[in-house]
Design a protein around this motif. Structure first.
Motif, PDB file in Angstrom:
ATOM      1  N   CYS A 190      58.599   4.447  76.762  1.00 53.88           N
ATOM      2  CA  CYS A 190      59.048   3.061  76.993  1.00 53.88           C
ATOM      3  C   CYS A 190      58.489   2.535  78.310  1.00 53.88           C
ATOM      4  CB  CYS A 190      60.569   3.011  76.975  1.00 53.88           C
ATOM      5  SG  CYS A 190      61.239   3.467  75.360  1.00 53.88           S
ATOM      6  N   PHE A 193      58.186  -3.348  82.241  1.00 54.67           N
ATOM      7  CA  PHE A 193      57.968  -4.661  81.625  1.00 54.67           C
ATOM      8  C   PHE A 193      58.039  -5.763  82.676  1.00 54.67           C
ATOM      9  CE2 PHE A 193      62.454  -3.655  81.313  1.00 54.67           C
ATOM     10  CZ  PHE A 193      63.114  -4.826  81.644  1.00 54.67           C
ATOM     11  N   LEU A 217      54.466  -3.694  79.681  1.00 56.52           N
ATOM     12  CA  LEU A 217      54.859  -4.557  78.574  1.00 56.52           C
ATOM     13  C   LEU A 217      55.011  -5.966  79.150  1.00 56.52           C
ATOM     14  CD1 LEU A 217      55.770  -4.347  75.559  1.00 56.52           C
ATOM     15  CD2 LEU A 217      58.100  -4.051  76.442  1.00 56.52           C
ATOM     16  N   VAL A 224      55.722 -10.892  72.748  1.00 54.63           N
ATOM     17  CA  VAL A 224      55.202  -9.741  73.476  1.00 54.63           C
ATOM     18  C   VAL A 224      53.688  -9.823  73.422  1.00 54.63           C
ATOM     19  CG1 VAL A 224      55.047  -7.228  73.535  1.00 54.63           C
ATOM     20  CG2 VAL A 224      57.218  -8.331  72.898  1.00 54.63           C
ATOM     21  N   LEU A 230      56.182  -4.119  70.503  1.00 53.95           N
ATOM     22  CA  LEU A 230      57.187  -3.202  71.028  1.00 53.95           C
ATOM     23  C   LEU A 230      57.093  -1.830  70.363  1.00 53.95           C
ATOM     24  CD1 LEU A 230      60.280  -5.581  71.023  1.00 53.95           C
ATOM     25  CD2 LEU A 230      59.060  -4.773  73.055  1.00 53.95           C
ATOM     26  N   ARG A 231      57.407  -0.796  71.112  1.00 49.81           N
ATOM     27  CA  ARG A 231      57.489   0.552  70.552  1.00 49.81           C
ATOM     28  C   ARG A 231      58.885   0.847  70.002  1.00 49.81           C
ATOM     29  NH1 ARG A 231      54.105   3.533  75.459  1.00 49.81           N
ATOM     30  NH2 ARG A 231      52.050   2.755  74.815  1.00 49.81           N
ATOM     31  N   GLU A 233      62.793  -1.487  69.325  1.00 51.99           N
ATOM     32  CA  GLU A 233      63.402  -2.815  69.380  1.00 51.99           C
ATOM     33  C   GLU A 233      64.033  -3.082  70.742  1.00 51.99           C
ATOM     34  OE1 GLU A 233      66.703  -5.498  66.912  1.00 51.99           O
ATOM     35  OE2 GLU A 233      66.294  -3.415  66.336  1.00 51.99           O
ATOM     36  N   GLU A 235      63.105  -1.591  73.665  1.00 53.78           N
ATOM     37  CA  GLU A 235      62.244  -0.867  74.607  1.00 53.78           C
ATOM     38  C   GLU A 235      62.563  -1.209  76.054  1.00 53.78           C
ATOM     39  OE1 GLU A 235      57.521   0.092  75.585  1.00 53.78           O
ATOM     40  OE2 GLU A 235      58.041  -1.109  73.819  1.00 53.78           O
ATOM     41  N   CYS A 236      62.902  -2.459  76.337  1.00 53.84           N
ATOM     42  CA  CYS A 236      63.170  -2.843  77.728  1.00 53.84           C
ATOM     43  C   CYS A 236      64.414  -2.140  78.259  1.00 53.84           C
ATOM     44  CB  CYS A 236      63.301  -4.356  77.839  1.00 53.84           C
ATOM     45  SG  CYS A 236      61.769  -5.244  77.474  1.00 53.84           S
TER      46      CYS A 236
END
Length: 297
Positions: A190, A193, A217, A224, A230-231, A233, A235-236
């Motif tokens: 992750c 960002f 990110l 995005v 995104l890896r 949903e 991820e942040c």
């Protein structure tokens, strides 16, 4: 038992904020050494042990300062610290040839690969962990808060939430019982960002000069910008959890308890640690030794 690495390893990249090349060396260390930082470009200065009082205020990265040489700093240590925490590395000499660790992939996958390559060495000396005895709380701006609470012996449970105005992030949550396997599968990939509209202002301040779509990110309102998206949903939120795992290991010891946070960040996480260690009634070492942290020198 306490551990270190079996073999030295190194990597090379650029710093996220300074944008300068950086080479990082991770070397095995003896039992009860702790996690020590050393600047190779400042050969006149010794290594120092990482403890909560070494962390200086910085909103965008975790920055450690030598207690003997305050102008000697090592920045952006949080992703490495998170990986060491999850992989249960107690003792290590961390050498860097400049003021900032390389950002690498913007997460912890490369650091995981480095530790896999290095292997683990059991040092045959019992580990001392920090057990949370009573709740401690800190609050920050805009509703930010963080807590450490007593929990199940020998484990660290984490739960946090974030809330950003950008629709691509919004409100997200993440929970985790920290282990090497859970970290690898849930957090390691992750990425850090940033809001696209903030990039120019950050770079004008001399920050985020090494950032790119390869290591961050980038969010633009409801989109995005990274080609792969995104890896995960959330991820942040997972990356905020990754940062928190690293920030908490700046205690210098593994924690046994529960962390809860909302809109927390590096500075608030460090203030939480300082509050924890401000009274011996808040914590104890698992082996019953006096509740006094070692010297960072």
């Amino acid at each position: 038992m306490q551990t270190t690495l079996r073999h030295p390893v190194h990597c090379h990249g650029i710093g996220l904020h300074g944008g300068r090349p950086a080479t990082l060396h991770l070397l095995p260390a003896a039992a009860d050494t702790g996690l020590r930082l050393q600047r190779l470009d400042r050969p006149e200065t010794p290594s120092f042990r990482l403890l909560p009082d070494c962390i200086i205020s910085s909103p965008l990265a975790t920055v450690a300062s030598s207690p003997l040489t305050p102008d000697l700093t090592v920045a952006t240590i949080e992703h490495l610290m998170a990986t060491l925490h999850a992989c249960e590395i107690d003792n290590l000499l961390i050498q860097i040839d400049g003021p900032e660790l390389p950002i690498l992939d913007g997460c912890a996958e490369t650091f995981m690969a480095l530790l896999d390559e290095a292997g683990h060495e059991n040092l045959g000396v019992p580990r001392r962990s920090v057990e949370i005895l009573r709740p401690v709380h800190v609050t920050g701006r805009d509703g930010a808060k963080a807590s450490l609470l007593p929990g199940t012996a020998g484990t660290l449970e984490l739960s946090l939430s974030i809330d950003f105005p950008a629709p691509a992030i919004g409100r997200q949550t993440c929970t985790l019982d920290l282990s090497r396997d859970s970290f690898r599968s849930e957090l390691a990939d992750c990425r850090t960002f940033v809001n696209h509209r903030d990039v120019a202002a950050l770079q004008a301040q001399g920050l985020a000069l090494g950032g790119s779509l390869d290591n961050a990110l980038v969010i633009q309102h409801d989109r995005v910008l990274n080609p792969g998206g995104l890896r995960h949903e959330n991820e942040c939120a997972r990356h905020k959890m990754l940062d928190t795992v690293g920030d908490l290991y700046c205690a210098g010891f593994r924690l046994s308890g529960r962390f809860e946070g909302h809109r927390t960040g590096h500075a608030l996480n460090n203030r939480l640690l300082r509050t924890l260690f401000s009274s011996p009634e808040n914590w104890r070492f698992s082996d019953g030794s006096p509740s006094v942290l070692p010297s960072p020198a």
